[in-house]
Design an enzyme around this catalytic site. Structure first.
Site, short mmCIF file in Angstrom:
data_model
loop_
_atom_site.label_atom_id
_atom_site.label_comp_id
_atom_site.label_asym_id
_atom_site.label_seq_id
_atom_site.Cartn_x
_atom_site.Cartn_y
_atom_site.Cartn_z
N TYR A 39 -7.50 -4.47 3.32
CA TYR A 39 -8.09 -5.82 3.31
C TYR A 39 -8.88 -6.05 2.03
CZ TYR A 39 -6.85 -5.72 8.23
OH TYR A 39 -6.14 -5.64 9.40
N LYS A 88 -8.21 -5.29 -8.81
CA LYS A 88 -8.22 -3.84 -8.64
C LYS A 88 -7.10 -3.41 -7.68
CE LYS A 88 -9.88 0.45 -8.42
NZ LYS A 88 -10.97 0.82 -7.53
N ARG A 127 -4.59 -12.87 5.87
CA ARG A 127 -5.13 -12.94 7.23
C ARG A 127 -5.93 -14.23 7.38
NH1 ARG A 127 -8.89 -8.38 10.19
NH2 ARG A 127 -10.33 -8.88 8.49
N GLU A 172 -7.07 -7.30 19.76
CA GLU A 172 -8.42 -6.76 19.67
C GLU A 172 -9.29 -7.16 20.86
OE1 GLU A 172 -9.76 -7.84 15.70
OE2 GLU A 172 -8.27 -9.41 15.50
N ASP A 183 -13.35 -4.73 17.22
CA ASP A 183 -13.54 -5.86 18.12
C ASP A 183 -13.25 -5.47 19.56
OD1 ASP A 183 -14.40 -8.56 17.31
OD2 ASP A 183 -12.93 -8.32 15.72
N ILE A 224 -9.96 0.12 4.46
CA ILE A 224 -11.00 -0.82 4.03
C ILE A 224 -11.59 -0.42 2.69
CG2 ILE A 224 -11.70 -1.78 6.24
CD1 ILE A 224 -13.86 0.66 6.05
N HIS A 225 -11.02 0.62 2.06
CA HIS A 225 -11.59 1.10 0.81
C HIS A 225 -10.46 1.79 0.03
CE1 HIS A 225 -14.12 3.39 -1.97
NE2 HIS A 225 -15.10 2.55 -1.66
N ASP A 271 18.60 19.74 21.87
CA ASP A 271 19.74 18.87 22.16
C ASP A 271 19.51 17.53 21.47
OD1 ASP A 271 17.94 17.81 23.90
OD2 ASP A 271 19.14 18.14 25.70
#
Lengths: 325, 325, 325
Positions: B36, B47, B93, B157, B187, B253-254, B301
């Site tokens: 995100y 970046k 999003r 969520e 959430d 998130i990073h 199998d």
């Protein structure tokens, strides 16, 4: 408990907007521990009245031998009339539909002028069982004298109940206010032929299934009994585990279990401090235009604020509700 | 990303025949990590464009404070226009239905000529929420200019979403191609009143419930965020656990989380070697008329061959898909 | 096995009253271990006939290579005709619906005068698959010659089957008696893209989901194969775990696995002693009017009696059923 109205609020605070339609009934009254007392046993009931516990259940069902059933259902209204249970929630557990005893329980208990705060219906297999019970109660009792719906808790303890849980937990009525979903683990284990182990891994699915359905419809979720009443360390471990899973309380069978259970379902000092600090930090960052930020090594956004708000609401409820009546 | 068609193939190979009707949509585009980036934050977006990651999500929702919402939704089309994200999947999003902000997001984002590869709809509670969103997008956007359905990911969520998951995951439309089911654990935990623990046992049911429903309908299943972004060992443990459970990717998130996550969702050298050898051995034994045989101490199998084929397909997709555009 | 009637009883004893309508079919025949033998392999079949095992499965499906399918389906009726399998349950596993091979299997196997005790249908995705199979068998076989319904076991091994499990397990028919729900873990893992780990945590949901549905409708629940046939310690750990979860038996793929599995699904001496003592103590306390009492440090009421009764019923069945034919 005169003047005690129906306490209904959403302890999840602002988070609820999108699902408010599902859980207007979510109860703010904490029921961290609920303890069973045989309905015929005045000594235990008098003792229970002196204890610091959120809820007691005067029992007509499995805690009462078959030859004591009549004594229990006759004694309970008298107990309610003469005993000051303080701010405790007073439930009565009737016998389940399949026993053929429920009608006599209801006739005796709901005909009284001393009505309990709530009723527990055990061994519910489907919403049809709840409807049957509500009809029975409406015909036999004087529920109309109440200025509120009767609080209802249902116990799920069979495999088929788990499969019917969505319709059970979405039950609605004007006369009964379904607030609690209680997991009867021992009956459930017996029915599925399982054995209780140390870490209760065999109940992982069932416990989380119960929590999920309760929370989807704003109900309290009450965890299993810990049978070995002398093992307080094991009790604490299981109670904390249940609280972390999302249960709001736990059934107890012995006064020695109460304090540990109620403490386990209350936020810790560390949690409260964390929640307060995060709440302030979140507000600060919102004003700076940051939706996500780093707080004590964690990336924080709205969901973690909601968890903090849960803690703060819970502590308010625990402190507030049992000193007000 | 001109010329990028819809990549649809069944990575489960021949195994799929009997359920092909359910998952024609199964995506071969690996989405091992999705990260995100706040939609207003050009620095972070630039970046992100330089990183080696399967998917990025330009965020209008929880990563964006309320006073930055407008900035995010206006900035995102510009970001898409001027930034070369290479072969990365570019998702946006939007805000969830209950916020009242979705319509503005859609108007701004889908009116642009620089459409993303996909959209993520958070806090989906029912298939009705998806239908509502698709109608909104069809009315407000220029989706008709696309020569393919818009890729869609939905985030679950809430407790009620889990109860409605079969109808959510079986969603079908001509305009949107539902490919990803994303588990919003924080959430979810907030809503059910649970607390995240070290081993995330309190999410066992929910995570496996999500995987099961995703896979039944050929969707990718994207695992929870690991919030403590400095704890790479914990991240790796949880990522590998998720991969072994059946998740196909994980939210990050990073930037520091990307490599570990993408590696965790790629087959190891040992797995690849095992899969290749088993595949050869299986073929040999089939020709000798043996359906089951012993291979490195295990009775093998067809099902174990299928697991080997999964590994070989996955490594092909990972190697192939991000070098082709 | 002339004269062998349908053994149907509820091993849960009096506990069943309230759910009896759901599981009149619950089988008292123990099937603690069921072992697969390739249908074409006379040597293995003859060996299997000499072993002490509850059930054997003559296989047409995954244990048989594609170029041996015809040989297997032709050989099985001959095997049944000439081999004395003693009191063992003799199942035949046909190929699944999606293979296009089922009709040939049924024609060959059910046209014979030497019918097996039961049939296993693998890779069932919905109740429609079961209905399809039953119609096929009714058209092609001589089931009418039986004086009982044919015993049926269904294998669930796909994600969609798990989502359709309630309708699968509530299947009813006059011609087939659904008694066993068998979890095909390896195919399931392949389909959901998961990897089997040491403690099988990735299968926690699926295994308990299977148990829950089986028990809700009175079916036996048969646990996954342990593939590493040389690791008897791991086998025992998983077998005991499955038994404690509520599985009634386990699939085995090697004669060396039988004893450990059958022992794991039988009550231990300690359990039997506990159950007998508790049963006596419960009766005593009932006569004294006590519904709940303390027994060896545990608070006991009716649910724990039911667990004790399960143990006593199980040991009676295990001792009784395989010496009577």
């Amino acid at each position: 408990m005169p003047g005690r109205g129906l306490q209904v609020a959403c302890w999840r605070g602002f988070h609820c907007s999108h699902t408010m339609k599902y859980h207007q009934r979510a109860a703010a009254t904490p029921r961290r521990a609920i303890m069973y007392v045989p309905g015929y046993d005045d000594r235990k009931a008098n003792k229970a009245a002196t204890l610091t516990i959120d809820s007691i259940v005067l029992d007509c069902e499995d805690g009462v031998a078959i030859n004591k059933k009549e004594e229990a259902r006759v004694n309970i209204p008298k107990l309610l009339a003469r005993t000051d249970f303080g701010s405790k929630d007073r439930f009565i557990r009737v016998n389940s539909r399949d026993t053929g005893l429920t009608e006599d329980d209801v006739s005796s208990i709901l005909a009284s002028n001393n009505l309990p705060d709530g009723l527990l219906l055990p061994k519910v297999n489907s919403v049809d069982d709840i409807n049957w019970f509500c009809d029975l109660a409406a015909r036999n009792g004087n529920l109309k004298s109440l200025n509120r719906p009767m609080i209802l808790g249902v116990m799920v303890e069979t495999a088929i109940a788990m499969l019917n849980l969505k319709e059970i937990t979405s039950f609605k009525s004007n006369t009964f206010d379904l607030q609690c979903l209680i997991f009867g683990a021992d009956d459930f284990l017996a029915e599925i032929g399982a054995s209780k182990t140390e870490n209760a891994m065999e109940l992982m699915y069932a416990r989380q299934h119960v929590i999920l359905h309760a929370k989807a419809f704003g109900l309290q979720a009450i965890d299993m009994v810990y049978n070995n009443y002398k093992d307080l360390i094991g009790l604490q471990r299981q109670a904390i585990e249940g609280a972390k899973m999302g249960f709001t309380g736990k059934q107890v069978i012995h006064p020695g279990q109460i304090d540990i259970v109620q403490e386990s379902f209350s936020p810790s000092k560390e949690q409260i401090e964390w929640a307060k600090a995060l709440s302030i930090a979140f507000e600060d960052h919102q004003q700076q235009g940051k939706g996500a930020f780093i707080f004590r090594g964690q990336m924080i956004d709205k969901p973690l604020l909601l968890q903090a708000n849960n803690i703060l609401s819970l502590i308010n409820n625990v402190n507030g509700s049992h000193t007000s009546s």
